[in-house]
Design an enzyme around this catalytic site. Structure first.
Site, short mmCIF file in Angstrom:
data_model
loop_
_atom_site.label_atom_id
_atom_site.label_comp_id
_atom_site.label_asym_id
_atom_site.label_seq_id
_atom_site.Cartn_x
_atom_site.Cartn_y
_atom_site.Cartn_z
N ASP A 120 0.86 -1.19 0.00
CA ASP A 120 0.00 0.00 0.00
C ASP A 120 0.90 1.23 0.00
O ASP A 120 1.14 1.87 1.03
CB ASP A 120 -0.94 0.00 1.21
CG ASP A 120 -2.03 1.05 1.09
OD1 ASP A 120 -2.07 1.76 0.06
OD2 ASP A 120 -2.84 1.17 2.02
N HIS A 228 -7.92 0.94 7.19
CA HIS A 228 -8.21 2.31 6.76
C HIS A 228 -9.50 2.82 7.41
O HIS A 228 -10.42 2.06 7.65
CB HIS A 228 -8.33 2.38 5.24
CG HIS A 228 -7.04 2.04 4.55
ND1 HIS A 228 -6.98 1.49 3.30
CD2 HIS A 228 -5.76 2.17 4.96
CE1 HIS A 228 -5.72 1.30 2.95
NE2 HIS A 228 -4.96 1.71 3.95
N GLU A 231 -12.06 9.12 10.90
CA GLU A 231 -12.52 9.28 12.28
C GLU A 231 -12.80 10.74 12.61
O GLU A 231 -12.04 11.62 12.21
CB GLU A 231 -11.46 8.78 13.27
CG GLU A 231 -11.46 7.29 13.47
CD GLU A 231 -10.55 6.84 14.62
OE1 GLU A 231 -10.54 5.63 14.87
OE2 GLU A 231 -9.87 7.67 15.27
N HIS A 260 -7.37 8.05 7.03
CA HIS A 260 -6.27 7.09 6.89
C HIS A 260 -6.55 6.20 5.69
O HIS A 260 -7.46 5.38 5.71
CB HIS A 260 -6.16 6.25 8.17
CG HIS A 260 -5.09 5.20 8.11
ND1 HIS A 260 -5.13 4.05 8.86
CD2 HIS A 260 -3.94 5.13 7.41
CE1 HIS A 260 -4.06 3.31 8.61
NE2 HIS A 260 -3.33 3.95 7.73
N GLY A 403 -1.93 7.27 13.99
CA GLY A 403 -3.27 6.74 14.19
C GLY A 403 -3.26 5.55 15.13
O GLY A 403 -2.38 4.69 15.03
N GLY A 404 -4.20 5.51 16.04
CA GLY A 404 -4.33 4.36 16.93
C GLY A 404 -5.13 3.26 16.25
O GLY A 404 -5.51 3.36 15.09
N HIS A 429 4.50 4.77 13.25
CA HIS A 429 3.37 5.18 12.40
C HIS A 429 2.02 4.87 13.01
O HIS A 429 1.00 5.38 12.55
CB HIS A 429 3.48 4.53 11.01
CG HIS A 429 2.92 3.15 10.91
ND1 HIS A 429 3.35 2.10 11.69
CD2 HIS A 429 1.96 2.63 10.10
CE1 HIS A 429 2.69 1.00 11.37
NE2 HIS A 429 1.83 1.29 10.41
#
Length: 506
Positions: A120, A228, A231, A260, A403-404, A429
């Site tokens: 990706d 992905h 949010e 994301h 991002g969590g 990341h």
């Protein structure tokens, strides 16, 4: 592959500081440099458990443990510094996800490896701020989540609603966010707050296969599935008031939106095509690696250059993709609040890539060198005053978006000088998986996961509910441990913590 007892393996791994572990030469064959990984006491246990399990009789198949993958990367031709494992590291194809490595571009044997970027390409994160607060959104939380879900195409086979023909795609691949700007999908300032200003200039669409273009054409402006998400988030903590204010975050409770996504099937096909060509190049140029998944080519070979040009086109695709979803997000908010995105101050704080290889200048042994920095599951984190970050962030360092896992907090960090020296300006990341997708499906029930999110007051919209357990918080490391480890070792600094109140997933 070297097969040893677990206790023998441990002789090659040395704890050199509270959160840093050195992987000595000899751990895997032909290591040109040492490896290093960063982990606190909780994360360390996962790393060593994975290694211990791999030493058991009959434990073959699947990916190698992350610590072995770090060492195999350290054996690649032309690598400089160390092969670095970030705190969110977990096993992946070739390189571990969360592995960073840099290669000297002046060394004729130096390589580029698609496994060091991932399938990706330019999977990444964009963060938008608003002038709304939680009290404004809470009464319409469900409606806003539904509006976002209705506006953004999500899911495995999702198709974009941004008008796009083959000629448009060619232009988008070459121009990146300049195409989005010309077509009216972004604001001029959005580009300023984006890594590479949303365009890799070495992109060459002619190096991309028709199959990749065919896969990519219907997918621009789509979220996709897997990890992905889009949010709606609330600012829960501010650690660095000055940095936060430069990002337009002044108070707790402020509403942000995190997007994301990456290059969808387009990037996957670019990587797949390149791996076939790389295997031929390896035979011709007699390049040997410890793992056939580390297929690579000399940077300056035809195959190496073709991949870098196609990869840059895929990176541009991803920036156009996130830009299209930014446009749709602004529309969804404007519709819900019966106003304009401008009046809602829906500005892009920053956009970062988590999967990419880029030519950058770094200091090596006290001298500036041009390096090809592979970041796979790793984020660029440049320090204050660096020429590649925009004027707005010159005093703070580059914003780093972490991002969590689904339903857990996310973070904004800033780049540091120490990170430039230790990791060539790279940091973590995200949370990083602790359970494989297959184990998550076996061990977790999607209904329980959805109930847990609702119990936390999170509005959830999912295109494929039965895939949700793959992305459950229990499938991931704790992002707080990951971020705190990066902060403690000094490769990035905490600025803002964000809590989700609505999650849109494929």
């Amino acid at each position: 592959m070297v097969v040893r007892e677990y206790n023998e393996e441990l002789k090659y791994i040395e704890k050199i500081s509270p959160n840093s572990y050195l992987i000595k030469k000899g751990f895997q064959p032909n290591m040109n440099v040492e490896g290093i990984f960063y982990a606190n006491s909780k994360l360390e246990r996962l790393m060593f458990d994975e290694l211990r399990n791999s030493c058991r009789p009959g434990m073959t198949g699947g990916f190698l443990p992350g610590v072995k993958q770090i060492a195999n990367v350290a054996a690649l031709p032309g690598i400089v510094g160390r092969s670095v494992g970030l705190p969110d590291i977990h096993s992946g194809y070739g390189f571990a996800i969360g592995n960073m490595a840099a290669f000297d571009m002046s060394n004729p044997v130096s390589i580029v490896s698609p496994g060091g970027v991932g399938f990706d390409i330019n999977c990444g994160v964009r963060l938008l701020r608003t002038n709304l607060f939680e009290k404004d959104v809470k009464p319409v939380q469900e409606q806003l989540a539904q509006s976002l879900f209705d506006h953004i195409p999500v899911g495995v086979g999702s198709k974009g609603i941004i008008p796009m023909n083959a000629h448009d795609l060619e232009e988008a691949l070459e121009m990146g966010m300049d195409w989005s700007l010309r077509e009216g999908y972004v604001w001029a300032e959005d580009k300023e707050h984006c890594e590479e200003y949303g365009r890799m200039l070495n992109a060459d669409p002619s190096k991309v296969s028709m199959r990749a273009k065919k896969r990519g054409l219907p997918q621009l402006g789509t979220l996709g599935a897997g990890n992905h998400y889009a949010e709606i988030q609330v600012v829960e903590e501010i650690y660095d008031k000055f940095a936060a204010s430069k990002m337009g975050i002044e108070e707790l409770g402020q509403i942000c939106v995190m997007i994301h996504s990456g290059s969808r099937g387009f990037g996957h096909q670019v990587a797949t095509d390149a791996l076939v060509e790389m295997e031929k190049a390896m035979k011709r140029d007699k390049i040997e690696t410890n793992d056939r998944q580390l297929a690579c080519a000399r940077i300056n070979s035809v195959e190496g250059q073709n991949y870098l040009k196609a990869m840059a086109a895929a990176a541009n695709f991803a920036w156009v993709n996130r830009s299209s979803m930014t446009f749709l997000t602004r529309q969804a908010f404007a519709k819900q609040f019966n106003t304009t995105p401008d009046d809602l101050d829906m500005h892009v704080i920053y956009d970062v890539s988590h999967n990419v290889a880029k030519m950058e200048e770094h200091m090596v042994d006290g001298r500036p060198k041009q390096l090809l920095v592979h970041r796979k599951g790793s984020t660029r984190a440049l320090p204050p005053h660096h020429p590649l970050i925009p004027v707005d962030y010159q005093l703070t360092g580059q914003p780093v978006l972490i991002g969590g896992s689904m339903g857990t907090c996310s973070f904004v960090l800033t780049g540091t000088e120490k990170g430039m020296a230790a990791t060539f300006g790279s940091t973590c990341h995200g949370a990083g998986r602790s359970l494989s997708r297959a184990k998550s499906r076996r061990n977790l029930d999607y209904k329980d996961v959805l109930r847990d999110l609702e119990a936390k007051g999170i509005a959830i919209r999912v295109a494929s509910p039965k895939l949700v357990q793959e992305e459950a918080p229990d499938s991931y490391k704790d992002v707080r441990d990951v971020v705190q480890t990066c902060h403690d070792v000094g490769i990035s600094a905490k600025a803002i913590k964000l809590r989700p109140i609505a999650v849109i997933k494929g």
